[in-house]
Design an enzyme around this catalytic site. Structure first.
Site, PDB file in Angstrom:
ATOM      1  N   ASN A  77       0.815  -1.218   0.000  1.00  0.00           N
ATOM      2  CA  ASN A  77       0.000   0.000   0.000  1.00  0.00           C
ATOM      3  C   ASN A  77       0.851   1.271   0.000  1.00  0.00           C
ATOM      4  OD1 ASN A  77      -2.487   1.722   0.819  1.00  0.00           O
ATOM      5  ND2 ASN A  77      -0.997   2.065   2.464  1.00  0.00           N
ATOM      6  N   SER A 126      -3.775   2.226  -8.719  1.00  0.00           N
ATOM      7  CA  SER A 126      -4.564   3.453  -8.888  1.00  0.00           C
ATOM      8  C   SER A 126      -5.314   3.369 -10.206  1.00  0.00           C
ATOM      9  CB  SER A 126      -3.600   4.650  -8.925  1.00  0.00           C
ATOM     10  OG  SER A 126      -4.252   5.807  -9.390  1.00  0.00           O
ATOM     11  N   TYR A 139       3.982   9.859 -11.219  1.00  0.00           N
ATOM     12  CA  TYR A 139       3.182   8.947 -10.392  1.00  0.00           C
ATOM     13  C   TYR A 139       2.442   7.952 -11.283  1.00  0.00           C
ATOM     14  CZ  TYR A 139      -0.724   7.593  -7.306  1.00  0.00           C
ATOM     15  OH  TYR A 139      -1.659   6.891  -6.568  1.00  0.00           O
ATOM     16  N   ALA A 140       1.805   8.472 -12.346  1.00  0.00           N
ATOM     17  CA  ALA A 140       1.023   7.593 -13.231  1.00  0.00           C
ATOM     18  C   ALA A 140       1.913   6.543 -13.891  1.00  0.00           C
ATOM     19  CB  ALA A 140       0.293   8.434 -14.278  1.00  0.00           C
ATOM     20  N   SER A 142       4.614   5.247 -12.665  1.00  0.00           N
ATOM     21  CA  SER A 142       4.976   4.240 -11.654  1.00  0.00           C
ATOM     22  C   SER A 142       3.794   3.323 -11.355  1.00  0.00           C
ATOM     23  CB  SER A 142       5.467   4.916 -10.373  1.00  0.00           C
ATOM     24  OG  SER A 142       4.408   5.574  -9.689  1.00  0.00           O
ATOM     25  N   LYS A 143       2.578   3.861 -11.366  1.00  0.00           N
ATOM     26  CA  LYS A 143       1.405   3.041 -11.059  1.00  0.00           C
ATOM     27  C   LYS A 143       1.034   2.151 -12.252  1.00  0.00           C
ATOM     28  CE  LYS A 143       0.564   4.143  -6.788  1.00  0.00           C
ATOM     29  NZ  LYS A 143       0.439   3.156  -5.709  1.00  0.00           N
TER      30      LYS A 143
HETATM   31  N1  LIG Z   1      -5.549   8.801  -1.945  1.00  0.00           N
HETATM   32  C1  LIG Z   1      -5.878   8.509  -3.187  1.00  0.00           C
HETATM   33  O1  LIG Z   1      -6.714   9.196  -3.806  1.00  0.00           O
HETATM   34  C2  LIG Z   1      -5.285   7.320  -3.892  1.00  0.00           C
HETATM   35  C3  LIG Z   1      -5.778   6.992  -5.165  1.00  0.00           C
HETATM   36  C4  LIG Z   1      -5.228   5.906  -5.835  1.00  0.00           C
HETATM   37  C5  LIG Z   1      -4.237   5.158  -5.238  1.00  0.00           C
HETATM   38  N2  LIG Z   1      -3.768   5.507  -4.008  1.00  0.00           N
HETATM   39  C6  LIG Z   1      -2.684   4.693  -3.445  1.00  0.00           C
HETATM   40  O2  LIG Z   1      -3.017   4.261  -2.141  1.00  0.00           O
HETATM   41  C7  LIG Z   1      -1.809   4.081  -1.392  1.00  0.00           C
HETATM   42  C8  LIG Z   1      -1.964   4.790  -0.059  1.00  0.00           C
HETATM   43  O3  LIG Z   1      -2.103   6.187  -0.323  1.00  0.00           O
HETATM   44  P1  LIG Z   1      -2.793   7.214   0.686  1.00  0.00           P
HETATM   45  O4  LIG Z   1      -3.794   7.946  -0.090  1.00  0.00           O
HETATM   46  O5  LIG Z   1      -3.147   6.522   1.931  1.00  0.00           O
HETATM   47  O6  LIG Z   1      -1.557   8.208   0.879  1.00  0.00           O
HETATM   48  P2  LIG Z   1      -0.908   8.894   2.162  1.00  0.00           P
HETATM   49  O7  LIG Z   1      -1.951   9.252   3.143  1.00  0.00           O
HETATM   50  O8  LIG Z   1      -0.030   9.946   1.579  1.00  0.00           O
HETATM   51  O9  LIG Z   1      -0.035   7.719   2.800  1.00  0.00           O
HETATM   52  C9  LIG Z   1       1.079   7.206   2.133  1.00  0.00           C
HETATM   53  C10 LIG Z   1       1.673   6.131   2.999  1.00  0.00           C
HETATM   54  O10 LIG Z   1       2.797   5.561   2.306  1.00  0.00           O
HETATM   55  C11 LIG Z   1       3.894   5.617   3.186  1.00  0.00           C
HETATM   56  N3  LIG Z   1       5.177   5.690   2.460  1.00  0.00           N
HETATM   57  C12 LIG Z   1       5.617   6.635   1.607  1.00  0.00           C
HETATM   58  N4  LIG Z   1       6.857   6.344   1.193  1.00  0.00           N
HETATM   59  C13 LIG Z   1       7.212   5.186   1.823  1.00  0.00           C
HETATM   60  C14 LIG Z   1       8.360   4.378   1.827  1.00  0.00           C
HETATM   61  N5  LIG Z   1       9.459   4.686   1.099  1.00  0.00           N
HETATM   62  N6  LIG Z   1       8.373   3.246   2.573  1.00  0.00           N
HETATM   63  C15 LIG Z   1       7.302   2.924   3.326  1.00  0.00           C
HETATM   64  N7  LIG Z   1       6.178   3.662   3.390  1.00  0.00           N
HETATM   65  C16 LIG Z   1       6.147   4.777   2.634  1.00  0.00           C
HETATM   66  C17 LIG Z   1       3.674   6.851   4.048  1.00  0.00           C
HETATM   67  O11 LIG Z   1       4.490   6.801   5.198  1.00  0.00           O
HETATM   68  P3  LIG Z   1       5.104   8.137   5.883  1.00  0.00           P
HETATM   69  O12 LIG Z   1       4.028   8.635   6.820  1.00  0.00           O
HETATM   70  O13 LIG Z   1       6.331   7.664   6.586  1.00  0.00           O
HETATM   71  O14 LIG Z   1       5.378   9.126   4.787  1.00  0.00           O
HETATM   72  C18 LIG Z   1       2.193   6.680   4.331  1.00  0.00           C
HETATM   73  O15 LIG Z   1       1.993   5.720   5.330  1.00  0.00           O
HETATM   74  C19 LIG Z   1      -0.684   4.638  -2.258  1.00  0.00           C
HETATM   75  O16 LIG Z   1      -0.003   3.584  -2.898  1.00  0.00           O
HETATM   76  C20 LIG Z   1      -1.409   5.484  -3.269  1.00  0.00           C
HETATM   77  O17 LIG Z   1      -0.701   5.632  -4.468  1.00  0.00           O
HETATM   78  C21 LIG Z   1      -4.277   6.562  -3.306  1.00  0.00           C
END
Ligand SMILES: NC(=O)c1ccc[n+]([C@@H]2O[C@H](COP(=O)([O-])OP(=O)(O)OC[C@H]3O[C@@H](n4cnc5c(N)ncnc54)[C@H](OP(=O)(O)O)[C@@H]3O)[C@@H](O)[C@H]2O)c1
Length: 242
Positions: A77, A126, A139-140, A142-143
């Protein structure tokens, strides 16, 4: 796959969707939840074991794998999303390091345990895996690559009884989308839909209203049919590889 009594590992578990996945796994009766975090914090539920896990650190991945003896579900995640315009190669590399090579390396490290349990891998990619939003092209990229990786792993690991799910998440209300004024799903609702999809055995999971709007078209489309045709070419050796 029923999450009750299962062992689940979630990366990026300290906030956003990852934190909601921890709570939802507990609600469904998971036996143990390993919460991968860059800066681990304790959790009041004793079923949660915090793990130091930066997905870009080979040493931390190795150490984390050494702390886990049974694993049924790995949820990749953790992710980053930065605004860019493709002018800086380093920004593309940064996204690939976390969003593509992170899940690949973590998967490789935990694959022996998942093979033993005939478990599941869940990659939170995503909707942008399918079409880029040009305000976050790195980002896109990488996803899209992480989704393609998910499809290959699905074909390669089917013979070992390991299911591989992609989550084609749409806009969700977390730090990642802060300041982006569009309708967003709540992290708990997305976490519920992800585990529903895993429990139903959906290959591709569309966990929110925006992604659900493309689910039917994706599942019945030519690209999905092509994925299934190509999957038949997985070498027999993939089923027995260590
Ligand atoms: N939110 C959306 O609209 C959305 C849409 C599509 C997909 N996603 C995907 O859902 C996933 C979770 O996103 P979110 O929305 O929950 O984002 P978020 O609130 O920004 O959380 C990101 C999480 O990833 C962790 N992270 C970042 N870099 C890391 C690393 N090098 N090693 C380990 N952990 C790391 C962060 O930890 P830290 O606190 O230490 O930074 C945080 O726990 C992501 O893969 C994102 O691409 C999200």
């Amino acid at each position: 796959m029923d999450i009750a009594n299962k062992t689940v590992l979630i990366t990026g578990a300290n906030r956003g969707i990852g934190q909601a996945l921890v709570e939802e796994a507990l609600r469904r009766g998971a036996k143990r939840v390993y919460a991968g975090m860059r800066s681990p914090v304790p959790h009041p539920d004793r079923r949660v074991t915090p793990l130091t896990l930066d997905v870009t650190s080979a040493a931390q991945i190795r150490r984390a794998a050494g702390q886990v003896d049974i694993l049924d579900v790995l949820i990749n995640n953790a992710g980053i999303a930065l605004y860019d315009d493709l002018s800086e190669l380093s920004v593309v590399e940064q996204h690939l390091a976390v969003n593509l090579f992170g899940p690949l390396k973590v998967t490789q490290a935990f694959l022996p345990l998942l093979t033993r349990s005939r478990g599941a891998i869940v990659n939170n990619v995503s909707m942008m895996s399918l079409a880029p939003l040009p305000i976050t092209p790195a980002y896109a990229i990488s996803k899209a690559a992480a989704f393609n990786l998910t499809q290959s792993l699905r074909a390669l690991l089917a013979g070992r009884g390991v299911r591989v799910h992609a989550v084609l998440t749409g806009p969700t209300d977390t730090d990642m989308t802060r300041g982006f004024e569009i309708p967003k799903a709540s992290p708990p609702s997305v976490a519920r839909a992800i585990f529903d999809g895993v429990e139903k055995g959906d290959e591709d999971i569309f966990p929110d209203p925006a992604s659900q709007s493309i689910a039917e078209g994706w599942r019945t489309g030519v690209v999905k049919a092509m994925e299934h045709q190509f999957a038949a070419f997985a070498p027999a050796s993939a089923a027995t590889a260590a």
